[in-house]
Design a protein around this motif. Structure first.
Motif, mmCIF file in Angstrom:
data_model
loop_
_atom_site.group_PDB
_atom_site.id
_atom_site.type_symbol
_atom_site.label_atom_id
_atom_site.label_comp_id
_atom_site.label_asym_id
_atom_site.label_seq_id
_atom_site.Cartn_x
_atom_site.Cartn_y
_atom_site.Cartn_z
ATOM 1 N N ARG A 1 -13.311 7.774 22.359
ATOM 2 C CA ARG A 1 -12.786 6.613 21.648
ATOM 3 C C ARG A 1 -12.331 6.981 20.244
ATOM 4 N N CYS A 2 -11.388 6.222 19.728
ATOM 5 C CA CYS A 2 -10.987 6.372 18.324
ATOM 6 C C CYS A 2 -12.239 6.321 17.450
ATOM 7 N N PRO A 3 -12.439 7.321 16.569
ATOM 8 C CA PRO A 3 -13.705 7.412 15.842
ATOM 9 C C PRO A 3 -13.757 6.634 14.533
ATOM 10 N N SER A 4 -12.657 6.014 14.128
ATOM 11 C CA SER A 4 -12.611 5.480 12.772
ATOM 12 C C SER A 4 -11.895 4.136 12.675
ATOM 13 N N LEU A 5 -12.539 3.177 12.024
ATOM 14 C CA LEU A 5 -11.874 1.906 11.722
ATOM 15 C C LEU A 5 -10.685 2.132 10.789
ATOM 16 N N TRP A 6 -10.764 3.152 9.948
ATOM 17 C CA TRP A 6 -9.677 3.419 9.011
ATOM 18 C C TRP A 6 -8.383 3.737 9.759
ATOM 19 N N LEU A 7 -8.476 4.516 10.832
ATOM 20 C CA LEU A 7 -7.287 4.844 11.623
ATOM 21 C C LEU A 7 -6.702 3.586 12.267
ATOM 22 N N LEU A 8 -7.575 2.729 12.774
ATOM 23 C CA LEU A 8 -7.109 1.478 13.364
ATOM 24 C C LEU A 8 -6.447 0.605 12.305
ATOM 25 N N LYS A 9 -7.040 0.548 11.131
ATOM 26 C CA LYS A 9 -6.467 -0.239 10.037
ATOM 27 C C LYS A 9 -5.098 0.306 9.645
ATOM 28 N N ALA A 10 -4.969 1.624 9.580
ATOM 29 C CA ALA A 10 -3.692 2.233 9.214
ATOM 30 C C ALA A 10 -2.607 1.861 10.227
ATOM 31 N N ALA A 11 -2.958 1.874 11.507
ATOM 32 C CA ALA A 11 -1.988 1.510 12.553
ATOM 33 C C ALA A 11 -1.596 0.037 12.445
ATOM 34 N N LEU A 12 -2.569 -0.821 12.145
ATOM 35 C CA LEU A 12 -2.272 -2.242 11.951
ATOM 36 C C LEU A 12 -1.352 -2.455 10.754
ATOM 37 N N TYR A 13 -1.607 -1.718 9.677
ATOM 38 C CA TYR A 13 -0.772 -1.882 8.483
ATOM 39 C C TYR A 13 0.654 -1.404 8.739
ATOM 40 N N LEU A 14 0.805 -0.295 9.432
ATOM 41 C CA LEU A 14 2.148 0.195 9.762
ATOM 42 C C LEU A 14 2.891 -0.824 10.629
ATOM 43 N N GLU A 15 2.177 -1.441 11.550
ATOM 44 C CA GLU A 15 2.787 -2.461 12.402
ATOM 45 C C GLU A 15 3.167 -3.689 11.581
ATOM 46 N N TYR A 16 2.337 -4.026 10.598
ATOM 47 C CA TYR A 16 2.663 -5.149 9.711
ATOM 48 C C TYR A 16 3.966 -4.871 8.955
ATOM 49 N N VAL A 17 4.095 -3.675 8.378
ATOM 50 C CA VAL A 17 5.312 -3.311 7.633
ATOM 51 C C VAL A 17 6.519 -3.355 8.563
ATOM 52 N N ARG A 18 6.347 -2.814 9.752
ATOM 53 C CA ARG A 18 7.430 -2.781 10.738
ATOM 54 C C ARG A 18 7.855 -4.198 11.140
ATOM 55 N N SER A 19 6.889 -5.046 11.437
ATOM 56 C CA SER A 19 7.213 -6.405 11.879
ATOM 57 C C SER A 19 7.790 -7.242 10.741
ATOM 58 N N LYS A 20 7.297 -7.015 9.530
ATOM 59 C CA LYS A 20 7.819 -7.758 8.376
ATOM 60 C C LYS A 20 9.278 -7.400 8.136
ATOM 61 N N ARG A 21 9.602 -6.117 8.281
ATOM 62 C CA ARG A 21 10.985 -5.680 8.093
ATOM 63 C C ARG A 21 11.894 -6.317 9.147
ATOM 64 N N LYS A 22 11.450 -6.329 10.385
ATOM 65 C CA LYS A 22 12.243 -6.922 11.464
ATOM 66 C C LYS A 22 12.452 -8.417 11.237
ATOM 67 N N GLU A 23 11.407 -9.115 10.779
ATOM 68 C CA GLU A 23 11.523 -10.551 10.522
ATOM 69 C C GLU A 23 12.481 -10.836 9.367
ATOM 70 N N THR A 24 12.459 -9.961 8.356
ATOM 71 C CA THR A 24 13.354 -10.126 7.203
ATOM 72 C C THR A 24 14.803 -9.903 7.625
ATOM 73 N N GLN A 25 15.029 -8.883 8.457
ATOM 74 C CA GLN A 25 16.391 -8.602 8.928
ATOM 75 C C GLN A 25 16.913 -9.742 9.807
ATOM 76 N N LYS A 26 16.030 -10.351 10.564
ATOM 77 C CA LYS A 26 16.420 -11.442 11.449
ATOM 78 C C LYS A 26 16.706 -12.715 10.678
ATOM 79 N N ASN A 27 15.960 -12.922 9.584
ATOM 80 C CA ASN A 27 16.128 -14.133 8.763
ATOM 81 C C ASN A 27 16.246 -13.721 7.297
ATOM 82 N N PRO A 28 17.381 -13.157 6.908
ATOM 83 C CA PRO A 28 17.534 -12.682 5.519
ATOM 84 C C PRO A 28 17.484 -13.843 4.533
ATOM 85 N N THR A 29 16.945 -13.549 3.352
ATOM 86 C CA THR A 29 16.867 -14.564 2.306
ATOM 87 C C THR A 29 18.267 -14.868 1.779
#
Length: 307
Positions: free
Chosen positions: A277-305
């Motif tokens: 199993r993945c040994p670290s919550l930090w690694l899971l958190k890093a993956a979640l944060y990268l996904e957040y940045v990725r999804s935020k960028r996609k949402e911004t491109q879809k609905n630009p200010t």
């Protein structure tokens, strides 16, 4: 939670410890009854949890006192009540914005009570099934990243939660989580001294045996299962069905919005064998944060200010 009626529960208006008044019964489990309560002096809402193992207990004729059904069950009754008391002992050591507030605990009516803060909102399972998250980025930032941080805090205090699941998490209007139930929590040095309760889909293999080695990766499995549920709307296949052939589909196979990194990380966190199993919550958190940045960028491109 929706109030329900039960003739084994304390009636509305009952006052415990001369301070905490029962407003209504909210829910019950195999081991306890949970009430909405209020402070008799200031009227503040709170939660009162009463130890009531329904297979072993009866309410006496006074409508308050809890007694053991059979003399032969007294040992088990006492063992479970001590485990209930340990929940309070652990909870009062914690102070975190995403953990329910400890208020008091005491013994009365032949049983024990735990009083905690009232958390307005809905349980995470209802939140997801009702389609409450406004966006993927909001779910990741407001709910899932704080939840992983909260488990990290619990581990830093030398404890394991051992029961992270959607029904134990309240989501407020702003999407922020509150972790509620610490009935299975233990200090890291006490793993083999307390009873274990499991939940299909959310409990790792090692929790099905008191002799198996448990650790932080046990909580990592459970929070990975919670994240899986939030991103797919389905409960992961239980470990008992994955022992010989792992048929659990990756998140991305169910939800194409999710990137490869987070999808693989969740599957790693849900590995049946703890050594794999993945040994670290930090690694899971890093993956979640990268996904957040990725999804935020996609949402911004879809609905630009607008300019």
């Amino acid at each position: 939670m929706t109030p329900t009626q039960d003739d084994t529960a304390l009636i509305a208006g009952t006052v415990t410890k001369g301070t905490f008044q029962i407003v209504e019964r909210l829910a019950s489990s195999e081991l306890s009854v949970v009430y909405l309560g209020s402070h008799a002096t200031n009227g503040n809402l709170l939660i009162i949890k009463e130890f009531y193992p329904k297979a072993l207990a009866l309410r006496d004729t006074d409508g308050r006192t809890v007694v053991c059904r059979k003399p032969s069950n007294i040992g088990r009754f006492s063992e479970l009540m001590e485990a209930f008391a340990r929940e309070a002992d652990l909870l009062r050591q914690l102070s975190h914005e995403h953990i329910v507030d400890y208020i008091d605990h005491f013994e009365e009516n032949g049983t024990r009570y735990l009083v905690t803060g009232f958390c307005p909102g809905v349980t995470l399972d209802c939140y997801i099934r009702e389609g409450r998250p406004a966006s993927l980025s909001g779910l990741l930032k407001n709910t899932l990243l704080p939840l992983v941080d909260t488990l990290g805090y619990i581990h830093s205090k030398g404890m394991l939660h051992r029961d992270c699941k959607p029904s134990n998490i309240i989501i407020a209007e702003d999407g922020k989580p509150k972790l509620l139930d610490f009935g299975s929590a233990v200090g890291c040095g006490e793993l083999n001294e307390h009873p274990i309760f499991t939940t299909k889909g959310f409990s790792p293999l090692e929790l099905y045996s008191e002799k198996s080695r448990q650790g932080k990766v046990s909580d990592l499995f459970s929070v990975s299962a919670v994240i899986y549920f939030c991103l797919t709307g389905t409960i992961p296949v239980d470990v008992s069905q994955r022992l010989f052939k792992d048929s659990l589909p990756e998140v991305r196979a169910v939800n194409k919005e999710i990137g490869f990194v987070l999808s693989h990380m969740i599957k790693w966190g849900l590995a049946v064998q703890r050594q794999k199993r993945c040994p670290s919550l930090w690694l899971l958190k890093a993956a979640l944060y990268l996904e957040y940045v990725r999804s935020k960028r996609k949402e911004t491109q879809k609905n630009p200010t607008p300019l």
